[in-house]
Structure formats: C-alpha cells, structure tokens
Design a protein around this motif. Sequence first.
Motif, PDB file in Angstrom:
ATOM      1  N   TRP A 151      39.468  39.897  48.234  1.00  0.00           N
ATOM      2  CA  TRP A 151      40.398  39.045  47.472  1.00  0.00           C
ATOM      3  C   TRP A 151      41.765  39.710  47.383  1.00  0.00           C
ATOM      4  CZ3 TRP A 151      41.068  34.312  45.466  1.00  0.00           C
ATOM      5  CH2 TRP A 151      42.007  34.146  44.458  1.00  0.00           C
ATOM      6  N   GLN A 190      39.326  32.118  53.450  1.00  0.00           N
ATOM      7  CA  GLN A 190      38.217  33.085  53.351  1.00  0.00           C
ATOM      8  C   GLN A 190      37.300  33.029  54.562  1.00  0.00           C
ATOM      9  OE1 GLN A 190      38.255  30.298  51.546  1.00  0.00           O
ATOM     10  NE2 GLN A 190      36.319  29.339  52.029  1.00  0.00           N
ATOM     11  N   GLN A 234      25.414  41.745  51.203  1.00  0.00           N
ATOM     12  CA  GLN A 234      26.742  42.247  50.837  1.00  0.00           C
ATOM     13  C   GLN A 234      27.803  41.199  51.132  1.00  0.00           C
ATOM     14  OE1 GLN A 234      27.502  46.085  52.541  1.00  0.00           O
ATOM     15  NE2 GLN A 234      26.216  47.126  51.048  1.00  0.00           N
ATOM     16  N   PHE A 235      27.641  40.520  52.254  1.00  0.00           N
ATOM     17  CA  PHE A 235      28.610  39.485  52.607  1.00  0.00           C
ATOM     18  C   PHE A 235      28.604  38.373  51.549  1.00  0.00           C
ATOM     19  CE2 PHE A 235      30.030  35.648  54.824  1.00  0.00           C
ATOM     20  CZ  PHE A 235      31.203  36.096  55.414  1.00  0.00           C
ATOM     21  N   ALA A 249      27.615  38.610  48.516  1.00  0.00           N
ATOM     22  CA  ALA A 249      28.155  39.143  47.253  1.00  0.00           C
ATOM     23  C   ALA A 249      29.683  39.149  47.269  1.00  0.00           C
ATOM     24  CB  ALA A 249      27.634  40.559  47.032  1.00  0.00           C
ATOM     25  N   GLU A 250      30.245  39.431  48.430  1.00  0.00           N
ATOM     26  CA  GLU A 250      31.712  39.420  48.551  1.00  0.00           C
ATOM     27  C   GLU A 250      32.267  38.015  48.334  1.00  0.00           C
ATOM     28  OE1 GLU A 250      32.293  41.419  52.489  1.00  0.00           O
ATOM     29  OE2 GLU A 250      34.154  41.979  51.487  1.00  0.00           O
ATOM     30  N   GLU A 305      32.130  37.089  44.752  1.00  0.00           N
ATOM     31  CA  GLU A 305      33.240  37.711  44.022  1.00  0.00           C
ATOM     32  C   GLU A 305      34.548  36.963  44.297  1.00  0.00           C
ATOM     33  OE1 GLU A 305      33.162  39.783  41.706  1.00  0.00           O
ATOM     34  OE2 GLU A 305      35.264  40.332  41.533  1.00  0.00           O
ATOM     35  N   HIS A 306      34.696  36.508  45.543  1.00  0.00           N
ATOM     36  CA  HIS A 306      35.897  35.754  45.909  1.00  0.00           C
ATOM     37  C   HIS A 306      36.006  34.472  45.060  1.00  0.00           C
ATOM     38  CE1 HIS A 306      39.026  34.354  48.766  1.00  0.00           C
ATOM     39  NE2 HIS A 306      38.538  33.166  48.465  1.00  0.00           N
ATOM     40  N   ARG A 345      34.682  33.917  42.160  1.00  0.00           N
ATOM     41  CA  ARG A 345      34.987  34.298  40.772  1.00  0.00           C
ATOM     42  C   ARG A 345      36.493  34.550  40.602  1.00  0.00           C
ATOM     43  NH1 ARG A 345      30.392  36.012  37.769  1.00  0.00           N
ATOM     44  NH2 ARG A 345      28.561  36.257  39.075  1.00  0.00           N
ATOM     45  N   GLN A 346      37.055  35.286  41.567  1.00  0.00           N
ATOM     46  CA  GLN A 346      38.488  35.610  41.490  1.00  0.00           C
ATOM     47  C   GLN A 346      39.333  34.349  41.618  1.00  0.00           C
ATOM     48  OE1 GLN A 346      39.809  38.490  40.837  1.00  0.00           O
ATOM     49  NE2 GLN A 346      38.425  40.124  41.474  1.00  0.00           N
ATOM     50  N   LEU A 347      38.886  33.480  42.519  1.00  0.00           N
ATOM     51  CA  LEU A 347      39.614  32.228  42.729  1.00  0.00           C
ATOM     52  C   LEU A 347      39.563  31.375  41.457  1.00  0.00           C
ATOM     53  CD1 LEU A 347      41.106  30.549  44.836  1.00  0.00           C
ATOM     54  CD2 LEU A 347      38.911  29.718  45.675  1.00  0.00           C
ATOM     55  N   ARG A 389      39.242  32.466  38.434  1.00  0.00           N
ATOM     56  CA  ARG A 389      40.115  33.098  37.443  1.00  0.00           C
ATOM     57  C   ARG A 389      41.580  32.774  37.732  1.00  0.00           C
ATOM     58  NH1 ARG A 389      42.252  38.158  36.278  1.00  0.00           N
ATOM     59  NH2 ARG A 389      41.970  38.752  38.437  1.00  0.00           N
ATOM     60  N   MET A 449      36.554  26.198  48.896  1.00  0.00           N
ATOM     61  CA  MET A 449      35.884  27.110  49.832  1.00  0.00           C
ATOM     62  C   MET A 449      35.523  26.373  51.113  1.00  0.00           C
ATOM     63  SD  MET A 449      35.716  30.015  48.293  1.00  0.00           S
ATOM     64  CE  MET A 449      34.538  30.969  49.219  1.00  0.00           C
ATOM     65  N   PRO A 495      26.515  44.325  42.028  1.00  0.00           N
ATOM     66  CA  PRO A 495      26.096  42.942  41.847  1.00  0.00           C
ATOM     67  C   PRO A 495      25.696  42.325  43.180  1.00  0.00           C
ATOM     68  CG  PRO A 495      28.465  43.063  41.923  1.00  0.00           C
ATOM     69  CD  PRO A 495      27.961  44.472  42.033  1.00  0.00           C
ATOM     70  N   GLN A 509      23.193  42.436  44.937  1.00  0.00           N
ATOM     71  CA  GLN A 509      22.211  43.093  45.785  1.00  0.00           C
ATOM     72  C   GLN A 509      20.896  43.069  45.065  1.00  0.00           C
ATOM     73  OE1 GLN A 509      23.342  46.666  47.745  1.00  0.00           O
ATOM     74  NE2 GLN A 509      25.447  46.061  47.786  1.00  0.00           N
TER      75      GLN A 509
END
Lengths: 112, 302
Positions: free
Chosen positions: A28, A46, B38-39, B41-42, B45-46, B48-50, B52, B72, B293, B295
């Motif tokens: 991000w 993304q 992991q991908f 999870a990334e 997180e993206h 969540r940030q978006l 916010r 997305m 997170p 995982q």
Amino acid sequence: MNTKNKLYQGTLDMLIFRSIATEPLHGWGIGQWLERTSGGHFSVPQGSLYPALHRLERQGLLQSRWMQSPEGRKAKYYKLTRKGGKALEEAESRWTQYASAVSKVIRSGGAT
Amino acid sequence: MQAHSIKNTQHLTRTSYIRQLRQEIDQQVTLDQISKLQFVAEIDEHIRQLTRGLSEADGCLINPEARAVELMQAPAELAESLRLADQAAKRSSPLTHLGVSIKTWLAFLQMRSTMVLAIAATCFAILSAKSFFAFMPMAFQEFWIIPAITLSVFGFTLWLSRFFENPDSKVTLYSQIAWLVFLAIGANFATMLAEYVESLNYAWATPGGYAAFVIAIGLFISVTFSHLYFTDSRLRRQFFQVSLLLITSSFAFLALLVSQVVIAGSGLLFCLFVATAVLISQSTRIYLTRLPPGQATQKGAP
C-alpha cells in the motif's frame, strides 16, 4: 484504484525499485508513494502492483519481511536486494537515455 | 477491465472477497501454501488501508469497506495476474524462485521455531521421564502414567501461557482442557500400544514397541498442535505432516543417544524435564506475540 495514466511497459519495476530505494515500504505504501510523488499522475492498480512485487521477490530483486505498520498491524515490507539495486541503476540509466533521445527527436521539430 | 472488476466485486464484503480470492488462487496458481497465504494477507491489508483512506477522504461514506471492495480487481483476475507473474519469475530465474520458496518456508518455521522447540521439548521430557524410571524397581517401570503426567504439565503450561497472553480469548479454558485430556489419553494409549507390541513373541518386539509408541505419541501431539494453532485446513495438514516427521525423527535420534547415556544421564534428564516446563511456557508466550495476520491464525484471537 483506477489507472489514471497507464505506465509504459517495463517502467513499473523501475518505479517500485525507486520507491523502496531509501526505506522499506509495504504494498500500500508503495502505491501511495508513487501516486504522491508523481503528483497524482500514476495510480497503480493492485492487480498489477502485488503480482509485480511477488515476481520481483521471486527473481531475487526484492526481499520482504513482515513488520509492524504505523497503524499497529503487521504488513509485508519490501526492500531492495543488492541485485535489485543494480537493476535499479541499469533501469534508470536506460530510461534516462531513452527519455533524452525521445526529447531530442521531439525538439528537432521533424525532418527538414 | 475496471468496469468488469467492479461488476464482479460490487456485492462482496471484504471477508467474502478474501475467501473468493483464496479459492481462485488455489485453483489457478501452483505455488506453496505459505506464499499464497502471504499474498492474500497482503491484499487483505490493502483493502483495510483503502477502506481507511476512503473514510478519511469522505467521512460521510456509509460503507467504505464495501466501496473499497468494489474498487478491487475481481478475485479471478487478480489470481490470474499472480499466476502469470509467478510463471514469469519461474521462467526467468528458476533457481532464485526455488530459493525464495525455501526461504519463505524457513522464515515461517523460524517464526514458529518456538513452537517446534516446545514440541521437541515435550518429546524430550517424555523420553527423559521414561529413562529416569528405568532406575526404578520393576513395579514402578510399569507405571506408564508418566508420559501422561509429562504431557499434562506441558498442556498446563501451554494453557497458562495462552491465558496470560490473551485473557479475552474465546477458546480458552474448555478447549484447552479438552486438548489436555486428549493428550493424556493419547499418551496412555501410546504406552499401552507399546506394551502390547513388546509383549508379542517375535525378534523385534522391543524396538517395534518403541516405534509404535513414537508414532502414536507423534500422532497425538501433532493433531493437538495443528488444531490448537491453525485454523486454515491446508496449513494445518501441512503442519501436521511436518510435526509428525519432526517428532518421529527426534525420537529415533534421541533413542540412539539415550541408549548410550541412559544410566549416567537419566538423573540429569529428569532435572531437564522440570526446566522444559518452564521453557515451554516462555517459548509459547514468545511465539504468540509473533504471529502475523492472515497466516496461521490463532483460534479465538480477538
């Protein structure tokens, strides 16, 4: 996130390298840095950014680590490897030469 | 492409988007499970940030998360992009690709090394207790409750550390006790099985009994740990296999050592057994604070 202006082929890698050249950033953060630094010119979707990060890591150009983000959540931070650093230098050099050549052609005003 | 993406994601919540993405990646991409997780999870997180970012940009937005998901790319398309990226990396640097895969697994194991250590310590404690009782009169040697006691101590310390670490956890007491009972039953079952195999009249009865014990105890411990720490079924299965392998190989290796030093070192081993309980408590606490997170999620974690 929309693609406001499409990136030229091959430039995404270089921009990612540049974004993390000084400090590690998460996905991000890289996207935000690119948008902010380009004055809102680029906005990387993304769907391009994260697969590219995956590819570059698998090619040994980036290294990742799970760290705490400023929001207190764990995020995957990327940093350049030595190989990535060399790739950045080469890519920037190629790009500068290319941009300079294109500028010369544009400034020439066409064939006389 | 964007319009198509919006169409495909407009009714999804973050959770359902992530679920769909995980399914698509599983179907489309041949990559190790850790990297896949992991991908995902990334991307999580993206979003969540978006979300916010959208909330900050427009405080009146009714459901910023739904809007973020709409923005997305469709899960199938994202999975396809990952597949292509992974293939490209494999083609251009096959060795590095393999190296990064191994490193990802090692990092994952390193993060959970305290748990692996705890498992090894448990096995060691069981073996130490058994060795110590080799000195006891024959009647005490039949006292097979020792493995159960060892496991109970281990289970108790595990529960205790989790309790202190996460007092709000919804899985705490009852499930921990249930697993503790399961372990105790398992230890007794393993020893009974070992006794039965040893009682059979054939040349390899003693090592056969030991092997039966090791495999049975390995199964019980692996099942317990994999269910305690992993909610993702694939990851749980993989962990189960690795754990079983580790336990059986450690027991086999320790058996070799113990057969040499059993008389001289059993007293010391018993002291180590006590130290082990403390070690497990500490290591489990450290492990719990290092979970990332997305995982291996801890059950009942807030």
